[in-house]
Enzyme design. Structure first.
Site, short mmCIF file in Angstrom:
data_model
loop_
_atom_site.label_atom_id
_atom_site.label_comp_id
_atom_site.label_asym_id
_atom_site.label_seq_id
_atom_site.Cartn_x
_atom_site.Cartn_y
_atom_site.Cartn_z
N ASP A 331 0.86 -1.18 0.00
CA ASP A 331 0.00 0.00 0.00
C ASP A 331 0.90 1.24 0.00
O ASP A 331 2.10 1.14 0.30
CB ASP A 331 -0.89 -0.02 1.24
N ASP A 640 -4.26 -2.48 5.19
CA ASP A 640 -4.73 -2.04 6.49
C ASP A 640 -6.25 -2.02 6.59
O ASP A 640 -6.80 -1.85 7.68
CB ASP A 640 -4.17 -0.65 6.83
N ASP A 644 -8.64 -4.98 2.08
CA ASP A 644 -7.40 -5.71 1.82
C ASP A 644 -7.46 -7.15 2.31
O ASP A 644 -6.59 -7.96 1.96
CB ASP A 644 -6.22 -5.01 2.51
#
Length: 904
Positions: A331, A640, A644
């Protein structure tokens, strides 16, 4: 059972939504109709996955070939009445089963954590009145009221709103709250851009709104993610897969050898009971009893080391998997970047200024044309920064040695930039008190505040907002000395484009005059006649340590890809700054819409060559991980948010963020970063490589003993002579050497070049051809030495028990000398440092004490049929150990020289 309503609700005109759902927008549903719909669609909750019972889960931990071998070993030792050894092996099996059971239970909690993200209650319109009902009772067609702080209870199509902003980061990865609207959108609008929808589990951060439920439970977006989590089964790690294969091969090899031994004895006409004991001895000799213990302890030590580097491992095999990682999908926000918006460029009075520093610490210089300048010498720059400071509701707070922002991160960046120029909020609030304000509204795209300048006794209104909104209200611009001059919109737009090309988010600033007797400001006062001040461009800057970590990963042959919910321009700019493509100037990037158009057959190749994926949906993250895995990659995936979780579970190693991560993402992941920092992933990869190295060292060290013992038994059976070592003595060798000699290898430090090697091939076996040769070579040496010493004793008319004691002693001492060679599979012990791992010498000392007890303690004579040996036997044993040490050392030297010749 949830019944889907297959309609692109973001595309439907707002006024048509209630009619299509059969509800009066002014009265809501009746209780009876709500009950009928609840029976039809089911309750608004996620369906949990039906799993095994706790007992079945526990028993499944014993379903593994290596465990079969250990159970057979324990049964054999019990049959031989070696109760202590049998209890130890059974204990190892039981402890491993408990560890595996706990790991699997924890993994299944991800579904439960996901179910808990739904709101507990919701404010709805029922029968013309507002009432609060359990979120579980919501049905399609319910009218729901939203306000700041609410968690959205179901998927809603917004009907009306007032300055509504929703934090959708857990679902889409968008790093800032989304401003909502009600207008219909194109059918193919990406999930992250559907601003007329409010999705279950997202959080209202500002404003109010009213929406109509269009999906509940399993058919919500969060429900789709729940389904993907259930369907994305956890993959076997390379280690468990390889040990499983190794164990199956070893199991059949042991069975075949034991059967061959029994048949050979039977064919020779030997006593069947003695032949059976010889077969059992061969089976026990071939079983590496210490391997599961060593694997568990080595992984546990890796877990402890990683915890010291901000990586918490939830599943032991993940330690080794990290070491084999070939691609990291990361990310952007907070992982590769600091998650602290920072102003990097200012345009004012026709001049461009660069701003140094990063994060919320108010430290950094101002540069123009590469040279540092004093902001106080540039009045228009100072006024632009003042506008950002005063037209602002955030606060900059210092706690101990750290700075943080209370309020919107964008406004925080403006505060910090002003502080760098010496403009402090407290002093400015005193000299320029705020009299009135127009709060930000998405429809107007600006904020305005009215201030009294006490020093000049004037009143100024400051505006900040989008470039289009601010320029439309300006008819002049301030020059370098704050003198009005003609406005040049084209020049300003060129600067905006230049900032946007760097991935900067751009805000414009303006100032207007107000009469000294009017303490108010309204929209009509700022609709025209303002003077343009300047632009401020900001970005969430990359972490300096992330830049170094990405470079380290590239040097280690590990690809790094950015998968983010942010816009493609911002993502590409950050990717360029952190060197995601190395020295290459251009970063290959695609967004979610382009990704959706790529067919499954072409996706693996596209995923391989692309570095940045922006504006991606949850199922696309999962699809990308699967595509990379089809290319043979070991994929580490960071995340997070709830969005995801499926990809984290599908990845070979899922990495959740400990600070910003949701409970769902943490439960789905195998590793949690306590500092949300990409550099910690690189550190964990380094530790994982070290763990795998140490596991291979242990296996390379322990197998020659099993091979040597098996050969000794086999030769004795085929030669028709007494067994040189008994089954109980074999267990003594295997268990004591594994614990006292083998486990110190788990503490071996990482070798210096560990992050300069390419990732190992995922299909590469634990033992390469070279290591298999070494294992056989040392096994033959151990067999020759022990058998030779056994025969030497017998030719000197010593007892069989004394000859066996000498043979056992040779195995233990020979393993101690070979241990020194196994501290590195390629380098000599001298290069590592003779005393760099004190555990090795402590283990050898402990082994020698234990072996002395085996040789001389009367109780050991009774237990293991041993006898004392003399100085001659000890000297011959030590000489044999030295031969093994130098034989392996010369083999490593020859290999290094051949490798250098091959590289030339």
């Amino acid at each position: 059972m949830h019944e889907p309503i297959p309609r692109p609700w973001h595309h439907v005109p707002t006024d048509s939504v209630p009619e299509l759902l059969g509800v009066d927008a002014g009265r809501g549903l009746s209780e009876s109709e709500a009950e009928r719909r609840r029976e039809r669609h089911g309750p608004n909750r996620l369906t949990p996955k039906r799993g095994k019972s706790a007992i079945a889960l526990f028993l499944s931990q014993f379903h593994h070939p290596l465990v079969y071998i250990l159970l057979v070993s324990a049964g054999v030792t019990g049959f031989l009445k070696s109760w202590v050894d049998s209890a130890v092996i059974f204990g190892v099996v039981f402890i491993n089963a408990v560890i595996g059971f706990i790991q699997e239970i924890n993994a299944l909690r991800s579904i439960d954590a996901l179910a808990r993200v739904l709101s507990q209650s919701a404010a709805v319109l029922r029968e013309g009145g507002r009432r609060v009902v359990p979120a579980e009772d919501l049905v399609p067609g319910d009218i729901v009221f939203l306000q700041s702080g609410d968690k959205v209870p179901a998927d809603l199509r917004l009907l009306r709103h007032k300055e509504l902003q929703i934090d959708e980061s857990t679902l889409t990865g968008e790093s800032v709250p989304v401003e909502k609207g009600c207008d219909p959108l194109p059918d193919d609008t990406l999930l992250a851009d559907r601003n007329n929808m409010a999705y279950s589990s997202t959080l209202v951060s500002y404003g109010t709104g009213v929406g109509i439920v269009v999906a509940t439970g399993d058919v919500t977006e969060i429900g789709r993610i729940n389904r993907m989590i259930r369907e994305a089964g956890e993959l076997e790690t390379p280690l468990t897969r390889k040990i499983g294969h190794f164990s199956r091969v070893l199991m059949w090899f042991i069975v075949a050898l034991a059967a061959l031994t029994f048949l050979a004895g039977y064919w020779r006409g030997e006593d069947l009971a003695g032949t059976f004991i010889a077969s059992v001895a061969l089976a026990v000799a071939a079983i590496p009893e210490g391997l599961p213990v060593a694997v568990t302890i080595t992984l546990a030590i890796g877990v402890r080391r990683m915890a010291g580097r901000h990586a918490i491992i939830r599943k032991l095999p993940a330690v080794e998997t990290l070491g084999g990682t070939t691609i990291i999908c990361s990310d952007k926000t907070g992982t590769l970047t600091q998650n602290q918006m920072t102003v990097k460029a200012v345009y004012a009075g026709g001049d461009r200024f660069a701003v140094g520093g990063s994060g919320y610490a108010p430290e950094g210089e101002f540069l123009r044309e590469g040279g540092e300048i004093d902001p106080a010498a540039h009045p228009v720059l100072l006024e632009t920064l003042k506008a950002g400071l005063l037209c602002n509701d955030a606060r900059l707070v210092r706690e101990d040695e750290f700075w943080r922002i209370e309020g919107d991160p964008t406004e925080g960046a403006l505060l910090v930039c002003a502080h760098k120029a010496g403009l402090h909020h407290g002093a400015m609030a005193e000299s320029h008190p705020r009299l009135d304000a127009i709060p930000f509204e998405s429809v107007h795209q600006f904020m305005a505040t009215l201030h009294h300048n006490r020093a000049e006794n004037t009143r100024h209104v400051y505006l900040k907002g989008s470039v289009e909104s601010i320029l439309s209200r300006c008819d002049s611009a301030f020059g370098r000395e704050l003198a009005p001059e003609p406005l040049d919109p084209e020049a300003i737009h060129r600067e905006v484009d230049a900032m946007a090309a760097q991935g900067l988010r751009v805000l414009a600033f303006a100032r207007g005059e107000r009469p000294s007797d009017d303490p108010t400001v309204e929209h009509g006062h700022v609709s025209a006649g303002l003077s343009f001040l300047g632009l401020q461009g900001m970005i969430d800057p990359p972490r300096p340590e992330a830049v170094r970590a990405v470079a380290s990963c590239r040097a280690a042959g590990i690809g790094v890809k950015m998968i983010t919910g942010d816009h493609i321009g911002t993502a590409v700019a950050i990717a360029g700054q952190i060197g995601l493509n190395g020295e290459a100037a251009n970063v290959n990037a695609i967004d979610g819409r382009a990704l959706a158009a790529i067919p499954d057959a072409a996706l693996p190749e596209a995923a391989e060559r692309t570095a940045v994926f922006a504006r991606v949906a949850p199922e696309q993250k999962l699809r990308l991980v699967q595509a990379l895995q089809t290319r043979g990659h070991i994929v580490a995936m960071t995340g997070d948010g709830v969005n995801d979780a499926p990809a984290l579970r599908q990845a070979n190693i899922g990495v959740a963020m400990g600070i910003t991560g949701t409970e769902v993402s943490k439960e789905a992941a195998a590793m949690v970063l306590t500092d949300d920092n990409f550099a910690s992933i690189a550190a964990a990869v380094e530790e994982g490589r070290g763990v795998y190295d140490n596991l291979v060292k242990f296996i390379t060290w322990t197998l020659p003993t099993n091979i040597g013992q098996g050969l000794v038994i086999l030769i004795a059976v085929f030669a028709g002579i007494a067994l040189p070592i008994l089954p109980g003595q074999i267990l003594w060798i295997n268990m004591t050497t594994a614990v006292l000699l083998g486990l110190p290898l788990a503490f071996e430090a990482k070798e210096p070049d560990i992050m300069r090697r390419p990732p190992r091939n995922p299909e590469q076996p634990i033992l390469t051809r070279r290591l298999m040769f070494r294992t056989l070579w040392v096994g033959l040496l151990l067999c020759a030495g022990s058998f030779g010493l056994f025969e030497w004793e017998l030719t000197h008319e010593e007892s069989v028990d004394k000859a066996r004691t000498a043979a056992v002693n040779f195995f233990c001492v020979g393993q101690a000398f070979y241990l020194l060679n196994c501290r590195s599979l390629s380098h000599s012990m001298l290069k590592l440092g003779v005393f760099s791992n004190p555990w090795i010498w402590g283990g050898i000392g402990a082994m020698m004490l234990a072996q002395t007890g085996f040789v001389y303690a009367p109780v050991m004579h009774w237990l293991f049929h041993s006898e004392p040996i003399g100085l001659d036997e000890w000297l011959l044993t030590l000489a044999g150990g030295v031969v093994i040490f130098w034989a392996v050392g010369l083999e490593k030297l020859a290999y290094r020289r051949l490798s250098r010749v091959g590289r030339r």
